[in-house]
Design a protein around this motif. Structure first.
Motif, PDB file in Angstrom:
ATOM      1  N   GLY A 144     159.016 -21.633  93.888  1.00  0.00           N
ATOM      2  CA  GLY A 144     157.643 -22.013  94.173  1.00  0.00           C
ATOM      3  C   GLY A 144     156.652 -21.719  93.064  1.00  0.00           C
ATOM      4  O   GLY A 144     155.740 -22.511  92.821  1.00  0.00           O
ATOM      5  N   CYS A 201     155.629 -28.891  96.139  1.00  0.00           N
ATOM      6  CA  CYS A 201     156.997 -28.702  95.631  1.00  0.00           C
ATOM      7  C   CYS A 201     157.149 -29.004  94.143  1.00  0.00           C
ATOM      8  O   CYS A 201     158.222 -28.792  93.575  1.00  0.00           O
ATOM      9  CB  CYS A 201     157.969 -29.569  96.424  1.00  0.00           C
ATOM     10  SG  CYS A 201     158.034 -29.146  98.175  1.00  0.00           S
ATOM     11  N   ILE A 258     163.967 -28.141  99.751  1.00  0.00           N
ATOM     12  CA  ILE A 258     163.199 -27.419 100.767  1.00  0.00           C
ATOM     13  C   ILE A 258     163.194 -28.186 102.092  1.00  0.00           C
ATOM     14  O   ILE A 258     163.370 -27.594 103.173  1.00  0.00           O
ATOM     15  CB  ILE A 258     161.760 -27.179 100.286  1.00  0.00           C
ATOM     16  CG1 ILE A 258     161.753 -26.250  99.070  1.00  0.00           C
ATOM     17  CG2 ILE A 258     160.906 -26.602 101.398  1.00  0.00           C
ATOM     18  CD1 ILE A 258     162.350 -24.876  99.314  1.00  0.00           C
ATOM     19  N   SER A 259     163.033 -29.490 102.035  1.00  0.00           N
ATOM     20  CA  SER A 259     163.022 -30.277 103.279  1.00  0.00           C
ATOM     21  C   SER A 259     164.374 -30.202 103.978  1.00  0.00           C
ATOM     22  O   SER A 259     164.446 -30.206 105.219  1.00  0.00           O
ATOM     23  CB  SER A 259     162.652 -31.733 102.988  1.00  0.00           C
ATOM     24  OG  SER A 259     163.611 -32.354 102.150  1.00  0.00           O
ATOM     25  N   THR A 295     153.424 -21.407  98.188  1.00  0.00           N
ATOM     26  CA  THR A 295     153.082 -22.813  97.937  1.00  0.00           C
ATOM     27  C   THR A 295     152.264 -23.465  99.053  1.00  0.00           C
ATOM     28  O   THR A 295     151.790 -24.586  98.874  1.00  0.00           O
ATOM     29  CB  THR A 295     154.355 -23.663  97.745  1.00  0.00           C
ATOM     30  OG1 THR A 295     155.125 -23.641  98.959  1.00  0.00           O
ATOM     31  CG2 THR A 295     155.195 -23.151  96.584  1.00  0.00           C
ATOM     32  N   LEU A 324     153.105 -28.217 101.622  1.00  0.00           N
ATOM     33  CA  LEU A 324     153.862 -27.462 100.623  1.00  0.00           C
ATOM     34  C   LEU A 324     153.868 -28.221  99.304  1.00  0.00           C
ATOM     35  O   LEU A 324     154.268 -29.379  99.243  1.00  0.00           O
ATOM     36  CB  LEU A 324     155.300 -27.240 101.094  1.00  0.00           C
ATOM     37  CG  LEU A 324     155.483 -26.579 102.459  1.00  0.00           C
ATOM     38  CD1 LEU A 324     156.960 -26.441 102.781  1.00  0.00           C
ATOM     39  CD2 LEU A 324     154.792 -25.218 102.495  1.00  0.00           C
ATOM     40  N   PHE A 337     159.434 -19.305  99.383  1.00  0.00           N
ATOM     41  CA  PHE A 337     158.873 -20.534  98.828  1.00  0.00           C
ATOM     42  C   PHE A 337     157.571 -20.918  99.521  1.00  0.00           C
ATOM     43  O   PHE A 337     156.562 -21.195  98.860  1.00  0.00           O
ATOM     44  CB  PHE A 337     159.881 -21.674  98.949  1.00  0.00           C
ATOM     45  CG  PHE A 337     159.375 -22.974  98.385  1.00  0.00           C
ATOM     46  CD1 PHE A 337     159.470 -23.234  97.038  1.00  0.00           C
ATOM     47  CD2 PHE A 337     158.783 -23.922  99.211  1.00  0.00           C
ATOM     48  CE1 PHE A 337     158.975 -24.429  96.506  1.00  0.00           C
ATOM     49  CE2 PHE A 337     158.294 -25.114  98.709  1.00  0.00           C
ATOM     50  CZ  PHE A 337     158.391 -25.369  97.338  1.00  0.00           C
ATOM     51  N   ASN A 344     155.772 -35.475  95.823  1.00  0.00           N
ATOM     52  CA  ASN A 344     156.515 -34.228  95.699  1.00  0.00           C
ATOM     53  C   ASN A 344     156.036 -33.163  96.681  1.00  0.00           C
ATOM     54  O   ASN A 344     156.551 -32.049  96.677  1.00  0.00           O
ATOM     55  CB  ASN A 344     156.409 -33.692  94.265  1.00  0.00           C
ATOM     56  CG  ASN A 344     157.062 -34.606  93.251  1.00  0.00           C
ATOM     57  OD1 ASN A 344     158.079 -35.227  93.548  1.00  0.00           O
ATOM     58  ND2 ASN A 344     156.495 -34.693  92.062  1.00  0.00           N
ATOM     59  N   SER A 345     155.037 -33.483  97.493  1.00  0.00           N
ATOM     60  CA  SER A 345     154.546 -32.532  98.487  1.00  0.00           C
ATOM     61  C   SER A 345     155.210 -32.796  99.838  1.00  0.00           C
ATOM     62  O   SER A 345     155.629 -33.911 100.140  1.00  0.00           O
ATOM     63  CB  SER A 345     153.028 -32.654  98.633  1.00  0.00           C
ATOM     64  OG  SER A 345     152.386 -32.316  97.436  1.00  0.00           O
ATOM     65  N   ILE A 355     163.171 -30.190  94.146  1.00  0.00           N
ATOM     66  CA  ILE A 355     162.765 -29.049  94.962  1.00  0.00           C
ATOM     67  C   ILE A 355     162.286 -29.532  96.324  1.00  0.00           C
ATOM     68  O   ILE A 355     162.582 -28.918  97.358  1.00  0.00           O
ATOM     69  CB  ILE A 355     161.664 -28.233  94.255  1.00  0.00           C
ATOM     70  CG1 ILE A 355     162.237 -27.533  93.022  1.00  0.00           C
ATOM     71  CG2 ILE A 355     161.067 -27.199  95.211  1.00  0.00           C
ATOM     72  CD1 ILE A 355     161.233 -26.682  92.277  1.00  0.00           C
ATOM     73  N   SER A 356     161.563 -30.642  96.344  1.00  0.00           N
ATOM     74  CA  SER A 356     161.102 -31.217  97.607  1.00  0.00           C
ATOM     75  C   SER A 356     162.283 -31.541  98.518  1.00  0.00           C
ATOM     76  O   SER A 356     162.272 -31.223  99.718  1.00  0.00           O
ATOM     77  CB  SER A 356     160.280 -32.477  97.328  1.00  0.00           C
ATOM     78  OG  SER A 356     159.900 -33.104  98.527  1.00  0.00           O
TER      79      SER A 356
END
Length: 318
Positions: free
Chosen positions: A135, A50, A59-60, A32, A48, A28, A90-91, A55-56
């Motif tokens: 990603g 996301c 991943i976090s 990204t 990143l 991912f 979303n980042s 998804i954010s």
């Protein structure tokens, strides 16, 4: 079935161990990430993209489980150079960029600009592919109403869009290891690895862990196959009925002409027998009339052809 549906499904599928979590994050982050540097003496941070909230969050949570690091809340200060990345909710923003890139086998040593392809230290390539799909992946799987199985592609499509050609080639080789036939093309400044054959799309979805989507896809294909079989049978029966009716009308017309011209008694016994049988059962198939007379279908057809020929001669004589 859309790429968003598939991403939600595989994001719900929890990784089993550290190797799988590392592989997902590596895939991912590799497709990204962007780097930022706030000051001259500061290290590089990691941004990143996301795309969406779920998804954010996914991943976090993986980063926190593996490295006990929380993302830095995005700020919109005019003096903050991070604004050049157009940070949104979303980042994900991480201050320790070098640490994360090195731990995820994305850079060679401590040089953040020495980015490598798919490292041989990745222990789970399917999980790496899962991270890549989260990603930069997209997919199209037709529903049962629109699915087609008489063509190899017919709307089934999955693709991965990379900014680096080397990484795209590495990913192409990864899919090849699992006997998934993929293609590489250049589109809009990106290198796109795509799969379009039904069996390969199914295998690719299974590889990234989209088991429910694979089941739905196979069910849709099976439903379409049954519908197609039923339609083919109906078309075949309708065609047979049409041919039977056309043949019946043609022979019936010939018999009527003969009867008015020379009469059925003017025919030899076999032809007269065939004419009487057809006149008695005008809607019956050739097979049914042939069975009644105790002769073959080809034999009866031969007699009918003679009746049609005689009727044509009667019209010509008249």
């Amino acid at each position: 079935m859309t790429g968003l549906d598939v991403k939600k499904e595989i994001a719900e599928k929890r990784a089993k161990n550290v190797d799988e979590k590392t592989a997902i994050l590596s895939g991912f982050v590799r497709v990204t990430f962007s780097l930022y540097k706030k000051g001259v003496d500061d290290g590089f941070g990691l941004l990143l993209d996301c795309q969406n909230q779920f998804i954010s969050e996914y991943i976090s949570s993986l980063v926190k489980e593996l490295f006990s690091i929380a993302p830095t809340p995005p700020r919109k200060d005019d003096d903050d150079p991070r604004d050049t990345f157009k940070i949104d909710n979303n980042s994900l923003l991480y201050a320790e960029g070098e640490k994360l890139l090195k731990a995820l086998y994305i850079i060679n040593g401590n040089n953040v600009f020495d980015v490598i392809g798919i490292s041989d230290k990745i222990k789970s390539l399917p999980c790496y592919a899962r991270g890549v799909f989260l990603g930069c992946g997209s997919v199209s799987v037709p529903s049962a109403d629109s699915a087609q199985t008489d063509k190899k592609s017919a709307g089934y499509h999955i693709e991965f869009a990379f900014y680096a050609e080397d990484l795209a080639n590495d990913f192409l080789a990864l899919l090849s290891k699992y006997n998934i036939y993929a293609h590489l093309t250049r589109r809009g400044g990106k290198y796109v690895v795509y799969v379009k054959y039904i069996s390969d799309v199914s295998d690719c979805l299974a590889l990234i862990g989209a088991d429910r989507t694979v089941l739905d896809m196979n069910a849709a294909a099976a439903t379409y196959a049954v519908k197609g079989d039923i339609n083919r049978r109906l078309n075949f029966e309708l065609a047979n009925m049409s041919r039977t009716v056309d043949a019946s009308v043609s022979v019936g017309d010939a018999i009527a002409v003969i009867e008015k011209s020379i009469g059925l008694d003017g025919l030899d016994e076999k032809l007269r027998e065939a004419a009487v049988a057809r006149r008695a059962s005008p809607q019956a198939s050739i097979g049914a009339v042939a069975k009644e007379l105790g002769i073959s279908k080809s034999g009866l057809k031969h007699r009918f052809d003679k009746l049609i020929k005689i009727a044509a001669e009667c019209k010509a004589d008249k």
